[in-house]
Design a protein around this motif. Structure first.
Motif, PDB file in Angstrom:
ATOM      1  N   GLY A  76      97.607 -64.363  88.057  1.00  0.00           N
ATOM      2  CA  GLY A  76      96.486 -64.937  88.080  1.00  0.00           C
ATOM      3  C   GLY A  76      96.102 -66.493  87.973  1.00  0.00           C
ATOM      4  N   TYR A  77      96.978 -66.907  87.016  1.00  0.00           N
ATOM      5  CA  TYR A  77      97.108 -68.495  86.896  1.00  0.00           C
ATOM      6  C   TYR A  77      97.603 -69.225  87.985  1.00  0.00           C
ATOM      7  CZ  TYR A  77      98.788 -73.052  84.860  1.00  0.00           C
ATOM      8  OH  TYR A  77      98.784 -74.367  84.616  1.00  0.00           O
ATOM      9  N   GLU A  94      95.247 -71.997  94.916  1.00  0.00           N
ATOM     10  CA  GLU A  94      93.871 -72.333  95.453  1.00  0.00           C
ATOM     11  C   GLU A  94      93.468 -73.741  95.468  1.00  0.00           C
ATOM     12  OE1 GLU A  94      89.445 -70.544  95.256  1.00  0.00           O
ATOM     13  OE2 GLU A  94      90.689 -70.212  93.478  1.00  0.00           O
ATOM     14  N   THR A  95      93.643 -74.546  94.472  1.00  0.00           N
ATOM     15  CA  THR A  95      93.270 -75.853  94.450  1.00  0.00           C
ATOM     16  C   THR A  95      94.092 -76.699  95.371  1.00  0.00           C
ATOM     17  OG1 THR A  95      94.411 -76.480  92.418  1.00  0.00           O
ATOM     18  CG2 THR A  95      92.027 -75.803  92.022  1.00  0.00           C
ATOM     19  N   LEU A 133      97.552 -67.989  91.280  1.00  0.00           N
ATOM     20  CA  LEU A 133      96.746 -68.134  92.210  1.00  0.00           C
ATOM     21  C   LEU A 133      95.701 -69.304  91.845  1.00  0.00           C
ATOM     22  CD1 LEU A 133      96.354 -64.315  92.742  1.00  0.00           C
ATOM     23  CD2 LEU A 133      97.209 -65.957  94.006  1.00  0.00           C
ATOM     24  N   ILE A 134      95.160 -69.253  90.865  1.00  0.00           N
ATOM     25  CA  ILE A 134      94.050 -70.376  90.410  1.00  0.00           C
ATOM     26  C   ILE A 134      94.667 -71.666  90.837  1.00  0.00           C
ATOM     27  CG2 ILE A 134      92.691 -71.611  88.876  1.00  0.00           C
ATOM     28  CD1 ILE A 134      92.467 -68.958  87.610  1.00  0.00           C
ATOM     29  N   ARG A 135      95.875 -72.010  90.608  1.00  0.00           N
ATOM     30  CA  ARG A 135      96.404 -73.209  90.686  1.00  0.00           C
ATOM     31  C   ARG A 135      96.594 -73.510  92.414  1.00  0.00           C
ATOM     32  NH1 ARG A 135      98.156 -77.188  87.496  1.00  0.00           N
ATOM     33  NH2 ARG A 135     100.114 -77.404  88.852  1.00  0.00           N
TER      34      ARG A 135
END
Length: 49
Positions: free
Chosen positions: A19-20, A26-27, A22-24
């Motif tokens: 999850g971490y 995405e940016t 994926l967030i990184r």
């Protein structure tokens, strides 16, 4: 940060890391999309000269 610790406790370390990441990612994808858009504008402007 507290939410992240609760997430690790509830669903496990591998899912929290995924999850971490994926967030990184995405940016980074958002920045790449903006760069590609700007590049296409520059290319079109140079073709019109």
């Amino acid at each position: 940060m507290e939410d992240f610790i609760k997430l690790v406790a509830n669903v496990g370390f591998p899912i929290a890391v995924a999850g971490y990441l994926l967030i990184r990612v995405e940016t980074k994808i958002d920045k790449l999309t903006e760069s590609i858009y700007n590049l296409s504008i520059v290319i079109k402007a140079s073709e019109n000269k």
